[in-house]
Design an enzyme around this catalytic site. Structure first.
Site, short mmCIF file in Angstrom:
data_model
loop_
_atom_site.label_atom_id
_atom_site.label_comp_id
_atom_site.label_asym_id
_atom_site.label_seq_id
_atom_site.Cartn_x
_atom_site.Cartn_y
_atom_site.Cartn_z
N ARG A 251 10.99 7.57 -2.99
CA ARG A 251 10.79 8.62 -1.99
C ARG A 251 10.50 7.96 -0.65
NH1 ARG A 251 6.10 11.28 0.05
NH2 ARG A 251 4.81 10.38 -1.62
N CYS B 261 9.33 8.48 2.64
CA CYS B 261 8.53 9.50 3.34
C CYS B 261 8.56 9.16 4.83
CB CYS B 261 7.10 9.48 2.80
SG CYS B 261 6.01 10.72 3.49
N ASP C 230 7.45 7.92 -6.31
CA ASP C 230 6.98 9.09 -7.04
C ASP C 230 7.94 10.26 -6.88
OD1 ASP C 230 6.58 9.68 -4.39
OD2 ASP C 230 4.42 9.98 -4.52
N CYS D 1 5.64 17.06 0.08
CA CYS D 1 4.60 16.17 0.59
C CYS D 1 4.21 16.49 2.03
CB CYS D 1 5.04 14.71 0.48
SG CYS D 1 6.43 14.29 1.57
N HIS E 89 8.77 2.15 13.71
CA HIS E 89 8.03 2.59 12.52
C HIS E 89 8.59 3.94 12.11
CE1 HIS E 89 4.78 3.58 9.79
NE2 HIS E 89 4.62 4.72 10.43
N HIS F 171 6.85 5.46 5.15
CA HIS F 171 6.53 4.60 4.01
C HIS F 171 7.42 4.93 2.81
CE1 HIS F 171 2.88 4.12 6.45
NE2 HIS F 171 2.78 2.95 5.87
#
Length: 307
Positions: free
Chosen positions: A272, A274, A265, A221, A258, A261
């Site tokens: 996952r 990410c 998938d 990704c 932060h 996310h």
């Protein structure tokens, strides 16, 4: 599953500076520039600038009440505006630049009115800040979002240096933008994207342990991907409605950084995580024991100091 967040809408003149300022407050998770309380159902910047649509340039502020209270947000907001000016802030003049506090939940109403009532008692001048429930809000065009982050030399009627963010002085500018302003690094650009050495990944802000190399996999990704966190209590999950989408935002529980996310998938429909490389610091496996010992000693020292 999700952290309980709240939303308040604040109008204080040009939304570029207001958004930039509010996004820097610790405990504010998301900010979005937009147009509030107008008549036009499809407002654009050009329409709103005519002053004929009735909208006010407004910032939607999503915050974690466990970290920052609504009173604290209002106090900071009040300090960056001219509360006595009607339809004008800085060099900007027009009804779209009026000041306002618009609540989303009824429980916020008394807090807002009490705050303004207290401020009015302290002043002999009439406060011109609107205060009522939000009636509508339309996100502004994409180029207005995080405008001053994209255009550092852009116009701003607010002094962004009034926020004390000394605790983040050890971060690079990219680490600050991602962990504190909820931005995202470019895909395939992070130092941990194509990186699979043994060790652990900790929060770049405070060093809290977050992920293990045992759970890292190549998702293709463009960002580091993990099957799970080492300890679910080390992270929080928030609903993220920014950019017209619905996602699950992942933050560190202690520092509220932060991180990225959560998607579902991964292999066989698994999770996952990410995560932005800039939100992480890698500790090699042969240094983990020493790192954890130092981290626990620091925690014990902090508890002793608090006592």
């Amino acid at each position: 599953m999700f952290e309980k967040l709240q939303v308040i809408y604040l109008a204080g003149g040009c939304f570029w500076g207001v958004e930039a300022f509010l996004s820097r407050l610790k405990g504010v998770n998301q900010t979005e520039a937009g147009y509030a309380n107008g008549r036009d159902l499809s407002p654009t910047y050009e329409k709103v600038c005519t002053g004929k649509t009735g909208h006010a340039e407004t910032v939607k502020v999503t915050y974690n009440p466990r970290i920052i209270s609504l009173e604290e947000i209002l106090e900071n907001f009040y300090g960056i505006i001219d509360p006595y000016s009607r339809n004008r802030q800085g060099n900007d003049i027009g009804t779209q630049y009026r000041t306002g506090i618009y609540w989303q939940e009824e429980c916020q109403k008394n807090i807002v009115l009490k705050f303004l009532g207290h401020k009015q008692k302290e002043s002999s001048k009439r406060i011109a800040i609107e205060a009522h429930a939000i009636s509508n809000f339309y996100p502004a065009e994409e180029y207005h979002q995080k405008y001053l982050e994209k255009n550092p030399q852009g116009y701003c009627h607010i002094d962004l240096n009034t926020i004390d963010d000394e605790e983040f002085g050890h971060l690079t500018s990219e680490e600050y933008r991602i962990t504190q302003l909820s931005m995202t690094e470019a895909p395939f650009s992070g130092k941990y994207d194509d990186f699979f050495e043994d060790g652990i990944y900790v929060d770049v802000v405070d060093g809290e342990v977050l992920f293990s190399s045992d759970d890292k996999f190549d998702s293709g990704c463009g960002w580091p991907a993990f099957r799970k966190a080492i300890d679910e209590d080390a992270i929080t999950k928030n609903r993220d409605f920014s950019y017209g989408t619905t996602r699950i935002e992942v933050r560190s529980a202690k520092a509220n950084s932060h991180l990225g996310h959560l998607f579902h998938d991964g292999p066989g429909g698994s999770a996952r995580y990410c995560i932005n490389s800039a939100a992480l610091k890698f500790i090699p496996s042969d240094e983990v024991d020493e790192y954890l010992k130092k981290l626990n000693n620091n925690k014990s020292r902090d508890r002793y100091d608090e006592a």
